[in-house]
Design an enzyme around this catalytic site. Structure first.
Site, PDB file in Angstrom:
ATOM      1  N   LYS A  89     -13.464 -13.862  10.497  1.00  0.00           N
ATOM      2  CA  LYS A  89     -14.225 -12.766   9.633  1.00  0.00           C
ATOM      3  C   LYS A  89     -13.709 -12.731   8.202  1.00  0.00           C
ATOM      4  CE  LYS A  89     -13.690  -8.380   9.016  1.00  0.00           C
ATOM      5  NZ  LYS A  89     -14.455  -8.241   7.648  1.00  0.00           N
ATOM      6  N   GLU A  94       0.271 -10.710   8.933  1.00  0.00           N
ATOM      7  CA  GLU A  94       0.860 -10.802   7.636  1.00  0.00           C
ATOM      8  C   GLU A  94       0.263  -9.777   6.715  1.00  0.00           C
ATOM      9  OE1 GLU A  94       2.819 -13.369   6.662  1.00  0.00           O
ATOM     10  OE2 GLU A  94       2.190 -14.604   8.547  1.00  0.00           O
ATOM     11  N   CYS A 137       0.157  -9.892  -2.008  1.00  0.00           N
ATOM     12  CA  CYS A 137       1.049  -9.194  -1.183  1.00  0.00           C
ATOM     13  C   CYS A 137       2.480  -9.181  -1.551  1.00  0.00           C
ATOM     14  CB  CYS A 137       0.792  -9.838   0.345  1.00  0.00           C
ATOM     15  SG  CYS A 137       0.895 -11.663   0.315  1.00  0.00           S
ATOM     16  N   GLU A 162       2.531   0.775  -1.469  1.00  0.00           N
ATOM     17  CA  GLU A 162       1.798  -0.544  -2.083  1.00  0.00           C
ATOM     18  C   GLU A 162       0.576  -0.152  -2.944  1.00  0.00           C
ATOM     19  OE1 GLU A 162      -0.150  -3.508   0.708  1.00  0.00           O
ATOM     20  OE2 GLU A 162       0.881  -4.975  -0.579  1.00  0.00           O
TER      21      GLU A 162
HETATM   22  P1  NDP Z   1      -7.535  -4.408   4.709  1.00  0.00           P
HETATM   23  O1  NDP Z   1      -6.491  -4.273   5.566  1.00  0.00           O
HETATM   24  O2  NDP Z   1      -8.279  -3.162   4.247  1.00  0.00           O
HETATM   25  O3  NDP Z   1      -8.452  -5.479   5.093  1.00  0.00           O
HETATM   26  C1  NDP Z   1      -8.169  -6.867   5.407  1.00  0.00           C
HETATM   27  C2  NDP Z   1      -9.104  -7.554   6.282  1.00  0.00           C
HETATM   28  O4  NDP Z   1      -9.163  -6.727   7.675  1.00  0.00           O
HETATM   29  C3  NDP Z   1     -10.514  -7.572   5.849  1.00  0.00           C
HETATM   30  O5  NDP Z   1     -11.353  -8.292   6.249  1.00  0.00           O
HETATM   31  C4  NDP Z   1     -11.229  -6.164   6.603  1.00  0.00           C
HETATM   32  O6  NDP Z   1     -12.390  -6.164   6.744  1.00  0.00           O
HETATM   33  C5  NDP Z   1     -10.492  -6.142   7.715  1.00  0.00           C
HETATM   34  N1  NDP Z   1     -10.513  -4.981   8.457  1.00  0.00           N
HETATM   35  C6  NDP Z   1     -10.314  -3.677   8.012  1.00  0.00           C
HETATM   36  N2  NDP Z   1     -10.529  -2.694   9.036  1.00  0.00           N
HETATM   37  C7  NDP Z   1     -10.430  -3.659  10.201  1.00  0.00           C
HETATM   38  C8  NDP Z   1     -10.466  -3.233  11.634  1.00  0.00           C
HETATM   39  N3  NDP Z   1     -10.312  -1.869  12.041  1.00  0.00           N
HETATM   40  N4  NDP Z   1     -10.350  -4.194  12.419  1.00  0.00           N
HETATM   41  C9  NDP Z   1      -9.996  -5.337  12.071  1.00  0.00           C
HETATM   42  N5  NDP Z   1     -10.294  -5.782  10.895  1.00  0.00           N
HETATM   43  C10 NDP Z   1     -10.419  -4.861   9.984  1.00  0.00           C
HETATM   44  O7  NDP Z   1      -6.680  -5.111   3.380  1.00  0.00           O
HETATM   45  P2  NDP Z   1      -7.428  -5.496   1.968  1.00  0.00           P
HETATM   46  O8  NDP Z   1      -8.546  -6.420   2.041  1.00  0.00           O
HETATM   47  O9  NDP Z   1      -7.399  -4.211   1.315  1.00  0.00           O
HETATM   48  O10 NDP Z   1      -6.457  -6.552   1.608  1.00  0.00           O
HETATM   49  C11 NDP Z   1      -5.190  -6.296   0.784  1.00  0.00           C
HETATM   50  C12 NDP Z   1      -3.996  -6.117   1.848  1.00  0.00           C
HETATM   51  O11 NDP Z   1      -3.545  -7.345   2.209  1.00  0.00           O
HETATM   52  C13 NDP Z   1      -2.763  -5.551   0.877  1.00  0.00           C
HETATM   53  O12 NDP Z   1      -2.018  -4.633   1.715  1.00  0.00           O
HETATM   54  C14 NDP Z   1      -2.050  -6.879   0.827  1.00  0.00           C
HETATM   55  O13 NDP Z   1      -0.586  -6.808   0.892  1.00  0.00           O
HETATM   56  C15 NDP Z   1      -2.401  -7.458   2.118  1.00  0.00           C
HETATM   57  N6  NDP Z   1      -2.041  -8.945   2.244  1.00  0.00           N
HETATM   58  C16 NDP Z   1      -1.200  -9.411   2.851  1.00  0.00           C
HETATM   59  C17 NDP Z   1      -0.666 -10.965   2.547  1.00  0.00           C
HETATM   60  C18 NDP Z   1       0.434 -11.548   3.550  1.00  0.00           C
HETATM   61  O14 NDP Z   1       0.561 -12.674   3.501  1.00  0.00           O
HETATM   62  N7  NDP Z   1       1.107 -10.829   3.928  1.00  0.00           N
HETATM   63  C19 NDP Z   1      -1.402 -11.711   1.766  1.00  0.00           C
HETATM   64  C20 NDP Z   1      -2.704 -11.150   1.451  1.00  0.00           C
HETATM   65  C21 NDP Z   1      -2.932  -9.799   1.383  1.00  0.00           C
HETATM   66  P3  NDP Z   1     -13.498  -5.658   5.565  1.00  0.00           P
HETATM   67  O15 NDP Z   1     -12.955  -5.703   4.210  1.00  0.00           O
HETATM   68  O16 NDP Z   1     -14.558  -6.372   5.716  1.00  0.00           O
HETATM   69  O17 NDP Z   1     -13.697  -4.264   5.976  1.00  0.00           O
END
Ligand code: NDP
Length: 497
Positions: free
Chosen positions: A181, A256, A290, A391
């Protein structure tokens, strides 16, 4: 601001080898963050769609169409995918910029890294992967690695293609089938990748892509008893939610998550190099990285000089559309995210911190439709302010002062996160001593940001569980089985006849 017009793309899901519309025909608008214009319409998946994708992945795994082919065949597929990514690199980079907003040069680097990641795992999968042990005769013990099964892969919007590839390449290399997804905000290049999978001849059902909202489609994947593992990259809050949900079916999880990473600059560092990397650490990707170096800790004796030079250079950063020539920093990814970042800037001001550069949305000269924020930095902060602890995920740094090595370490480790961190110093012994004290999984000395397919990526504390990339990232997608073979087949005679 010059912006290139594109025809609106139509994006569908990929389930059991078919391009599929949502079961209720819903579509979601995908927006160019530089202009606020629609660039694509994407099928908005439902729970029913997620279930179909899970079933397809389950069938494909249980019939062995992928897990039982020789490793060399899987490697050849990965190599073909890498070549096709290279072939389409220009188009992919342009689409990544249109969808995420990042400057073209950043998108080009992401696309090259994506191809390299497929090549890396094509190499790994054909290498020796088991062990034997000399145990008590007549037994021979061996350990083999097997795919986990059906893997749910969920990724964020900040590196739409690269984050997808960090999961898909090792998962497929190891022989798993997947339900993937993308973020609903950035589905374009992930869809292109699935087109490449199809062209490269992946058997149907092995890789399935469902789009849609995280709390609908994501939850359906996490809850399903037919999914064996969740590999998730995203925010810590979502990660915790996933971990709790996954516990009901005792799924393996790899998470992650977010960060608030310290960049420690000692007075004996090369001053201009340290300033340069500090800017790169926070403003690359408009801070939507991140591992961003969002907390800059500077030794007292150079603090004022550092702050002045940092602000002077931050003000010169060219903010604009990622496609425009000379752009150094793009917009934030969405209206919603823009509001979140601007709100944090207000919180910082209310907490009493002082803005030394930026602090505003950019709206003049045609920027008003996009989600642009000035490169921003705060001083006069203390450790328990929200802008230091939370963050922000935008182009917002806090610059703190420290007096001793011990204080630097204490401040650096003083948040709930533990993703990344760096030390700048020309005293190699001190730099290594401090790095070893950081409770972070990804670190640099006299550098910031570079990372390699060979090295494991992941965090301590609330920055996650498990690792991506390298052999460690491959291990996440494998189960380990011991096989004990009796070389002298006769009764054990534990009980009397
Ligand atoms: P989110 O946690 O909001 O979303 C990440 C993914 O999870 C999206 O595909 C989102 O779907 C999905 N998602 C949201 N709710 C659910 C749920 N209840 N169950 C399963 N999946 C769900 O993060 P962001 O997209 O806002 O990304 C930013 C975050 O990602 C930051 O905190 C960043 O630090 C972290 N990140 C970490 C990395 C690492 O390697 N540690 C690398 C890159 C980012 P949808 O958006 O379609 O609702």
């Amino acid at each position: 601001m010059v912006e290139v017009k594109v025809d609106t793309l139509e994006l569908n899901m990929y389930i059991d080898g078919q391009w599929t519309k949502s079961s209720n025909n819903d579509m979601r608008s995908v927006i160019n963050p530089a202009t606020g214009e629609e660039i694509a319409r994407a099928s908005e998946g439902t729970v029913e769609d997620a279930k179909k994708a899970i079933q397809a992945a389950r069938n494909a795994f249980d019939t062995g169409v992928w897990s039982e082919v020789p490793a060399t065949e899987r490697a050849n597929f990965l190599l073909k995918v890498a070549d096709k990514i290279d072939e389409h690199a220009e188009e992919l980079a342009r689409l990544e910029t249109l969808d995420n907003g990042k400057p073209l040069r950043e998108a080009e680097a992401d696309i090259a890294d994506a191809a390299a990641c497929f090549r890396y795992y094509a190499g790994i999968v054909t290498k020796p992967d088991g062990e034997t042990y000399h145990v008590a005769d007549p037994m021979q013990a061996m350990v083999v690695r097997e795919p986990v099964g059906v893997c749910g892969l969920i990724v964020p919007w900040n590196f739409p293609l690269l984050m997808s590839v960090w999961k898909l390449a090792p998962a497929l290399a190891a022989g798993n089938t997947v339900v993937f997804k993308p973020s609903e905000v950035t589905p374009i290049t992930p869809t292109k990748l699935f087109e490449i999978f199809e062209e490269a001849g992946l058997p149907k059902g092995v890789a399935n892509m469902v789009m849609g909202a995280g709390n609908i489609v994501g939850d359906a994947i996490t809850e399903s008893p037919d999914v064996d593992m969740i590999s998730f990259t995203g925010g810590t809050k979502t990660g915790k939610h996933i971990m709790k949900k996954a516990a009901d079916t005792m799924k393996k999880v790899s998470l992650e998550l977010g960060g608030k990473s310290p960049n420690i600059i000692f007075a004996d560092a090369d001053f201009e190099v340290a300033v340069d990397f500090a800017l790169f650490g926070i403003y690359c990707g408009a801070g939507q990285v991140c591992s961003a170096g969002s907390r800059i800790l500077v030794e007292e004796s150079i603090y004022e000089r550092f702050v002045n030079r940092f602000a002077e250079r931050a003000k010169q950063i060219k903010v604009g559309s990622g496609l425009a020539e000379g752009t150094e920093m793009g917009p934030l990814v969405s209206q919603q995210h823009l509001e979140k970042v601007l709100n944090y800037i207000e919180i910082g001001k209310e907490e009493g911190a002082r803005v030394i550069c930026g602090g505003n949305r950019i709206t003049e000269n045609g920027y008003d439709k996009g989600y642009f924020v000035e490169p921003t930095a705060f001083v006069d902060v203390d450790q328990n302010m929200r802008i230091v602890q939370e963050e922000i995920f935008g182009p917002v740094a806090v610059i703190q002062k420290f007096r001793t090595e011990e204080e630097a370490i204490q401040l650096a480790n003083g948040t709930k996160y533990g993703l990344a961190g760096a030390v700048f110093s020309n005293d190699g012994t001190k730099a290594l001593r401090v790095i070893k004290k950081l409770r972070s999984g990804i670190t640099w000395i006299n550098s910031y940001h570079p990372t390699y397919n060979e090295a494991p990526w992941g965090g301590y504390k609330e920055s996650g569980i498990g690792r991506s990339l390298g052999t460690y990232g491959f291990d996440e997608f494998q189960e380990i089985k011991q096989i004990n073979i009796n070389l002298q087949v006769e009764p054990v005679q534990w009980f009397e006849k």
